[in-house]
Design an enzyme around this catalytic site. Structure first.
Site: not given
Ligand code: COI
Length: 331
Positions: A234, A258, A263, A295
């Site tokens: 995160r 990432d 973001e 991400h």
């Molecule tokens: C999550 O599953 O919480 C992620 O961080 C991925 C998301 C960008 C689909």
């Protein structure tokens, strides 16, 4: 049973349609994100499925309650953008997808690190310009490094296996110990110790809440000179300005990000040709020692399929049996 699935991307649609056919359950697919206006479309449905990065506004849940809908199933793992109080107030249960593909994210951690260690960002830019010189982009070898894995949940465990496969020395930290990692003797006692002993620190922790960073000016001071930070967890785990300053001053030799604390609204949007208003993001993108990606560590066909189908399975479990293995404890 009639379900409505919000914020659906085109790459998710076929998996949802297939699930709907196989399970003989009607699923209305909606590309709109879930908010107090779009929730009106859920009237007459039995359950709401969604994924979005934007916060879920409390007004959504008042409406769900009014429509007699008492389950929200998320297609992702993170629940940091969901107001639990509003769910509880409206007697709404929440499920997530805790494990859609730990290896997708773990593999990305090492991918980003290898790009950095072998100077691929600057090498690719050079070759694009027909500059085929080797120097100054000499690489470093992962098998000679100590990799500190912060967080030993499913993703951290998968990362440990991969880094060990490369021959790196792996150490780990987590408040909660995993038996297998314990047996291997990988745990250090504190996060500070992990930061102090690692050449590479890879973060596999959930958000600790705004302002609770693990990588910041103070913690960076305790890291090895020339260390590298990899974050596929995160964005708010890092004070990004402090990290950027540490790379520029060469206290750190690079970073793979990432995820980024600011973001939301930028990642997974096309800003081609635009001047980015976020100067820090723009500076990082132009720094050869910082690998920025939007991400995408999770973004594989396996993970996307699992997110689409497991969220729907959980919803069916909740509606048919009043419980699901993926129900989140809201207390
Ligand atoms: C999550 O599953 O919480 C992620 O961080 C991925 C998301 C960008 C689909």
């Amino acid at each position: 049973m009639k379900l409505i699935d919000y914020g659906v991307r085109e790459d998710e649609r076929p998996y949802i349609e297939e699930w709907s056919k196989e399970n003989n359950v009607e699923v209305k697919i909606v590309s709109d994100l879930l908010n107090p206006e779009t929730i009106e479309q859920a009237k007459g449905f039995d359950g709401v499925v969604a994924y979005q990065q934007l916060p879920y506004e409390p007004g959504i849940f008042d409406k769900m309650n009014e429509f007699g809908i008492h389950v929200l199933s998320l297609r992702n793992v993170g629940v940091d953008n969901v107001p639990f109080d509003a769910l509880k107030k409206n007697d709404i249960k929440l499920t997530n997808v805790p494990s859609y593909s730990p290896t997708a994210i773990a593999e990305y951690s090492v991918t980003g690190l290898m790009i950095l260690l072998r100077s691929m960002k600057s090498m690719i830019r050079k070759v694009d310009q027909h500059n085929f010189l080797w120097a100054p982009d000499i690489g470093r070898e992962l098998n000679e490094l100590t990799v500190g894995v912060a967080g030993t949940g499913r993703i951290g465990q998968a990362a440990i296996k991969i880094y060990q496969g490369f021959g790196a020395k792996v150490i780990a930290f987590d408040k909660y110990h995993n038996d297998n990692i314990e047996k291997q003797g990988l745990y250090v006692d504190t996060l500070d110790q992990l930061l102090k002993e690692s050449d590479v620190v890879t973060l596999h922790l959930p958000s600790l809440g705004k302002g609770n960073t693990v990588i910041n000016k103070d913690s960076i001071a305790g890291m090895k000179d020339g260390a590298i930070v990899v974050n596929t967890g995160r964005g708010d785990l890092i004070n990004t300005q402090d990290l950027y300053d540490a790379v520029v001053s060469e206290k750190l030799s690079g970073a793979v990000l990432d995820v980024y604390e600011n973001e939301v609204g930028i990642f997974n949007s096309d800003r081609s040709g635009e001047v980015l208003q976020d100067k820090l993001l723009s500076d990082m993108i132009h720094n050869p020692k910082i690998i920025v990606s939007p991400h995408i560590a999770f973004y594989t066909t396996t993970a996307v399929k699992n997110m689409a189908t497991i969220s729907l399975d959980s919803m069916v479990d909740e509606l048919n049996n009043g419980k699901s293995d993926n129900e989140i404890d809201l207390n």
